[in-house]
Design a protein around this motif. Structure first.
Motif, PDB file in Angstrom:
ATOM      1  N   UNK A  77      -4.526 -22.329 -31.409  1.00 20.80           N
ATOM      2  CA  UNK A  77      -4.888 -22.756 -30.054  1.00 20.80           C
ATOM      3  C   UNK A  77      -3.918 -23.858 -29.657  1.00 20.80           C
ATOM      4  N   UNK A  78      -3.110 -23.597 -28.663  1.00 19.75           N
ATOM      5  CA  UNK A  78      -2.142 -24.594 -28.194  1.00 19.75           C
ATOM      6  C   UNK A  78      -2.675 -25.237 -26.913  1.00 19.75           C
ATOM      7  N   UNK A  79      -2.783 -26.554 -26.971  1.00 20.57           N
ATOM      8  CA  UNK A  79      -3.226 -27.294 -25.780  1.00 20.57           C
ATOM      9  C   UNK A  79      -2.016 -27.928 -25.104  1.00 20.57           C
ATOM     10  N   UNK A  80      -2.080 -28.013 -23.785  1.00 22.96           N
ATOM     11  CA  UNK A  80      -1.011 -28.680 -23.034  1.00 22.96           C
ATOM     12  C   UNK A  80      -1.453 -30.114 -22.740  1.00 22.96           C
ATOM     13  N   UNK A  81      -0.572 -31.040 -23.015  1.00 27.53           N
ATOM     14  CA  UNK A  81      -0.891 -32.461 -22.830  1.00 27.53           C
ATOM     15  C   UNK A  81      -0.104 -33.008 -21.638  1.00 27.53           C
ATOM     16  N   UNK A  82      -0.671 -34.022 -20.991  1.00 32.33           N
ATOM     17  CA  UNK A  82       0.069 -34.640 -19.886  1.00 32.33           C
ATOM     18  C   UNK A  82       1.251 -35.438 -20.430  1.00 32.33           C
ATOM     19  N   UNK A  84       2.476 -37.805 -24.425  1.00 34.69           N
ATOM     20  CA  UNK A  84       2.171 -37.963 -25.856  1.00 34.69           C
ATOM     21  C   UNK A  84       0.974 -38.879 -26.111  1.00 34.69           C
ATOM     22  N   UNK A  85       0.457 -39.511 -25.066  1.00 38.94           N
ATOM     23  CA  UNK A  85      -0.722 -40.373 -25.226  1.00 38.94           C
ATOM     24  C   UNK A  85      -1.974 -39.751 -24.603  1.00 38.94           C
ATOM     25  N   UNK A  86      -1.898 -38.480 -24.311  1.00 40.62           N
ATOM     26  CA  UNK A  86      -3.021 -37.796 -23.662  1.00 40.62           C
ATOM     27  C   UNK A  86      -4.095 -37.449 -24.707  1.00 40.62           C
ATOM     28  N   UNK A  87      -4.875 -38.460 -25.104  1.00 44.05           N
ATOM     29  CA  UNK A  87      -5.884 -38.261 -26.156  1.00 44.05           C
ATOM     30  C   UNK A  87      -7.001 -37.316 -25.697  1.00 44.05           C
ATOM     31  N   UNK A  88      -7.310 -37.383 -24.394  1.00 41.26           N
ATOM     32  CA  UNK A  88      -8.331 -36.453 -23.867  1.00 41.26           C
ATOM     33  C   UNK A  88      -7.871 -35.008 -24.030  1.00 41.26           C
ATOM     34  N   UNK A  89      -6.602 -34.778 -23.730  1.00 38.73           N
ATOM     35  CA  UNK A  89      -6.035 -33.436 -23.875  1.00 38.73           C
ATOM     36  C   UNK A  89      -6.057 -32.979 -25.329  1.00 38.73           C
ATOM     37  N   UNK A 168       7.567 -29.834 -26.173  1.00 37.20           N
ATOM     38  CA  UNK A 168       7.040 -31.171 -25.909  1.00 37.20           C
ATOM     39  C   UNK A 168       5.718 -31.101 -25.160  1.00 37.20           C
ATOM     40  N   UNK A 169       4.891 -32.092 -25.393  1.00 37.87           N
ATOM     41  CA  UNK A 169       3.587 -32.185 -24.730  1.00 37.87           C
ATOM     42  C   UNK A 169       2.691 -30.967 -24.967  1.00 37.87           C
ATOM     43  N   UNK A 170       2.788 -30.445 -26.168  1.00 38.45           N
ATOM     44  CA  UNK A 170       1.836 -29.425 -26.593  1.00 38.45           C
ATOM     45  C   UNK A 170       1.290 -29.846 -27.955  1.00 38.45           C
ATOM     46  N   UNK A 171       0.107 -29.385 -28.237  1.00 43.32           N
ATOM     47  CA  UNK A 171      -0.493 -29.637 -29.552  1.00 43.32           C
ATOM     48  C   UNK A 171      -1.165 -28.342 -29.997  1.00 43.32           C
ATOM     49  N   UNK A 172      -0.847 -27.930 -31.213  1.00 46.31           N
ATOM     50  CA  UNK A 172      -1.362 -26.646 -31.688  1.00 46.31           C
ATOM     51  C   UNK A 172      -2.286 -26.839 -32.883  1.00 46.31           C
ATOM     52  N   UNK A 173      -3.491 -26.356 -32.748  1.00 47.88           N
ATOM     53  CA  UNK A 173      -4.434 -26.315 -33.874  1.00 47.88           C
ATOM     54  C   UNK A 173      -4.350 -24.934 -34.510  1.00 47.88           C
ATOM     55  N   UNK A 174      -4.498 -24.940 -35.832  1.00 54.85           N
ATOM     56  CA  UNK A 174      -4.303 -23.681 -36.566  1.00 54.85           C
ATOM     57  C   UNK A 174      -5.484 -23.426 -37.494  1.00 54.85           C
TER      58      UNK A 174
END
Ligand code: SF4
Length: 180
Positions: A77-82, A84-89, A168-174
């Motif tokens: 699941x890849x989330x898009x962040x606003x 690098x400090x977008x903790x809510x995202x 950049x500005x993505x975070x992926x959970x695996x």
């Protein structure tokens, strides 16, 4: 069986995962150093949950569990962040990933009754885990953590030709599921 794995992939995508790749279980290498990191308890799950060490068993026992399978799926699941400090995202991506895993847990056993579902971090099915006072409440639905099984998430993706970083500005959970 080739059709079934395609059906499992489609099901996983329908559950909301953003990327799904096939997993050759033989590529998985279990590492003592990952378990050593668990023991440092930075995630505060060590010794608090049946899905994490020491409740999940020794590394040898976990490897035995893994080697019962040949094929599986990697679930991302890849989330898009606003930024690098977008903790809510970041939190939202984690919540979304858990929801996708929960949905898949409910449905995948129709296709693969003996499958094993592996999540990101400790099992969060119950508000408070019964560990160590009583047996797991839902042994068929609990999710082990990839790290608890000694797996390096980025290596598992790389060894199965699935990217782990989506810019950049993505975070992926695996997570993953061992099918058969
Ligand atoms: S299902 Fe509940 S009791 Fe079992 S490992 Fe998960 S949180 Fe703990």
């Amino acid at each position: 069986m080739a059709e079934s794995i395609e059906a499992a992939k489609e099901l996983a995508l329908a559950c909301g995962f953003t990327q799904v790749g096939e997993l050759d279980v033989d590529t998985i290498r279990v590492r003592t150093e990952v378990r050593d990191t668990c023991a440092q308890n930075k995630c505060r799950a060590y010794g608090k949950n049946w899905s994490c060490p020491p409740g999940c068993g020794t590394l040898e026992e976990c490897e035995k569990r893994i080697r019962q399978y040949r094929r599986g799926l990697i679930l991302q699941t890849t989330g898009k962040l606003e930024d690098s400090l977008d903790y809510e995202g970041m939190e939202q991506a984690a919540i979304d990933h858990s929801a996708h895993l929960e949905d898949l847990t409910k449905k995948i056993r129709d296709l693969y009754p003996g499958c094993l579902i592996i999540g990101a971090g400790a099992c969060k099915r119950c508000e408070t885990c019964t560990y160590p006072d009583a047996p797991c409440r839902f042994p068929d639905k609990m999710t082990f953590s990839m790290e608890a099984l000694g797996m390096i998430v980025s290596d598992v993706c790389k060894d199965n030709q699935l990217p782990y970083y989506y810019g950049p500005n993505t975070l992926t959970y695996v997570g993953c599921v061992f099918l058969d």
